[in-house]
Design an enzyme around this catalytic site. Structure first.
Site, PDB file in Angstrom:
ATOM      1  CE  LYS A 112      69.537  64.270  47.982  1.00  0.00           C
ATOM      2  NZ  LYS A 112      68.748  65.408  48.249  1.00  0.00           N
ATOM      3  CE1 TYR A 133      67.115  65.072  42.744  1.00  0.00           C
ATOM      4  CE2 TYR A 133      69.647  65.057  42.851  1.00  0.00           C
ATOM      5  CZ  TYR A 133      68.611  64.925  43.565  1.00  0.00           C
ATOM      6  OH  TYR A 133      68.561  64.585  44.655  1.00  0.00           O
ATOM      7  CG  ASN A 141      67.734  67.377  51.156  1.00  0.00           C
ATOM      8  OD1 ASN A 141      68.675  66.832  50.560  1.00  0.00           O
ATOM      9  ND2 ASN A 141      66.305  67.582  50.588  1.00  0.00           N
ATOM     10  CG  HIS A 161      66.754  60.736  46.016  1.00  0.00           C
ATOM     11  ND1 HIS A 161      65.941  61.598  45.393  1.00  0.00           N
ATOM     12  CD2 HIS A 161      66.386  59.585  45.270  1.00  0.00           C
ATOM     13  CE1 HIS A 161      65.242  61.118  44.404  1.00  0.00           C
ATOM     14  NE2 HIS A 161      65.260  59.994  44.386  1.00  0.00           N
ATOM     15  CD  GLU A 202      63.990  58.724  41.630  1.00  0.00           C
ATOM     16  OE1 GLU A 202      63.581  59.809  41.454  1.00  0.00           O
ATOM     17  OE2 GLU A 202      64.200  57.992  42.462  1.00  0.00           O
TER      18      GLU A 202
HETATM   19  P1  IDP Z   1      62.724  65.562  47.133  1.00  0.00           P
HETATM   20  O1  IDP Z   1      64.305  65.270  47.298  1.00  0.00           O
HETATM   21  O2  IDP Z   1      62.242  65.769  48.670  1.00  0.00           O
HETATM   22  O3  IDP Z   1      62.368  64.708  46.506  1.00  0.00           O
HETATM   23  P2  IDP Z   1      62.875  67.789  45.330  1.00  0.00           P
HETATM   24  O4  IDP Z   1      61.800  68.799  45.054  1.00  0.00           O
HETATM   25  O5  IDP Z   1      62.627  66.640  44.053  1.00  0.00           O
HETATM   26  O6  IDP Z   1      62.799  67.237  46.782  1.00  0.00           O
HETATM   27  O7  IDP Z   1      64.166  68.421  45.063  1.00  0.00           O
HETATM   28  C1  IDP Z   1      65.234  67.555  44.744  1.00  0.00           C
HETATM   29  C2  IDP Z   1      66.378  67.979  45.658  1.00  0.00           C
HETATM   30  O8  IDP Z   1      67.025  69.120  45.291  1.00  0.00           O
HETATM   31  C3  IDP Z   1      66.343  68.062  47.061  1.00  0.00           C
HETATM   32  O9  IDP Z   1      66.164  66.991  48.033  1.00  0.00           O
HETATM   33  C4  IDP Z   1      67.349  68.976  47.719  1.00  0.00           C
HETATM   34  O10 IDP Z   1      68.597  68.619  47.518  1.00  0.00           O
HETATM   35  C5  IDP Z   1      67.446  70.074  46.460  1.00  0.00           C
HETATM   36  N1  IDP Z   1      66.534  71.136  46.736  1.00  0.00           N
HETATM   37  C6  IDP Z   1      65.204  71.364  46.551  1.00  0.00           C
HETATM   38  N2  IDP Z   1      64.773  72.478  46.709  1.00  0.00           N
HETATM   39  C7  IDP Z   1      66.052  73.325  46.933  1.00  0.00           C
HETATM   40  C8  IDP Z   1      66.107  74.628  47.298  1.00  0.00           C
HETATM   41  O11 IDP Z   1      65.218  75.315  47.319  1.00  0.00           O
HETATM   42  N3  IDP Z   1      67.409  75.060  47.380  1.00  0.00           N
HETATM   43  C9  IDP Z   1      68.228  73.998  47.373  1.00  0.00           C
HETATM   44  N4  IDP Z   1      68.272  72.873  47.086  1.00  0.00           N
HETATM   45  C10 IDP Z   1      67.080  72.566  46.879  1.00  0.00           C
HETATM   46 MG    MG Z   2      62.203  64.549  44.438  1.00  0.00          MG
END
Ligand code: IDP
Ligand code: MG
Length: 152
Positions: free
Chosen positions: A13, A53, A116, A119, A130
């Site tokens: 990212k 997303y 974070n 992805h 994807e």
């Molecule tokens: P993942 O990336 O581990 O699969 P997902 O639940 O698919 O997690 O969420 C996609 C992305 O959305 C996360 O990697 C993060 O960047 C963002 N995200 C998820 N939950 C939150 C939150 O509670 N606050 C802010 N960003 C979030």
């Molecule tokens: Mg995800």
């Protein structure tokens, strides 16, 4: 024709790119034994990210997520090998870095769920969706012409 090996979609990212973590991520996947079959750097357009997303569209953090993911270039990759999807997720750690163990990418390099750094596809089906969203089939490489058979 040889059976298609499992593939996963991994993207570094914008914060991971800006913090210089591209090489570290590639090193981990490469030395684990996965094969890089596609890679490109791009400033992802909003419509691509909205598709990527789509399942999170109704979540309160979706606008922040879009702003974050369009804040700079990303590195999109396809890695291939046995169990690439599941093992890739283990290597990433949990969505929230605070829950990610040391030794995982998120556990080692970030602290905030909204930044974070990486992805990874969460299932074989979503990996296939994807990969076809981010890459054209012709963009991906095959190692089938290599003389030696691969270890993994
Ligand atoms: P993942 O990336 O581990 O699969 P997902 O639940 O698919 O997690 O969420 C996609 C992305 O959305 C996360 O990697 C993060 O960047 C963002 N995200 C998820 N939950 C939150 C939150 O509670 N606050 C802010 N960003 C979030
Ligand atoms: Mg995800």
């Amino acid at each position: 024709m040889a059976e298609q090996k499992e593939r996963t979609f991994i993207a570094i990212k914008p914060d991971g790119v800006q913090r210089g973590i591209i090489g570290e991520v590639i090193k981990r996947f490469e030395t684990k034994g996965f094969k890089l079959v596609g890679m490109k750097m791009l400033h992802a357009p909003q419509d691509l990210l909205e598709q990527h997303y789509i399942d999170l569209k109704e979540r309160p953090f979706f606008p922040t997520l879009m702003k974050y993911m369009t804040s700079g270039p990303v590195v999109a990759m396809v890695w291939e090998g046995k169990g690439a999807v599941k093992t890739g997720r283990v290597m990433l750690g949990e969505t929230n870095p605070a829950d990610s163990k040391p030794g995982t990418i998120r556990g080692d390099f970030c602290i905030d769920v909204s930044k974070n750094i990486i992805h990874g596809s969460d299932s074989v089906d979503s990996a296939n969706t994807e990969i076809s969203l981010w890459f054209k089939e012709g963009d991906l490489c095959s190692y089938s012409s290599c003389a030696a058979s691969w270890l993994y």
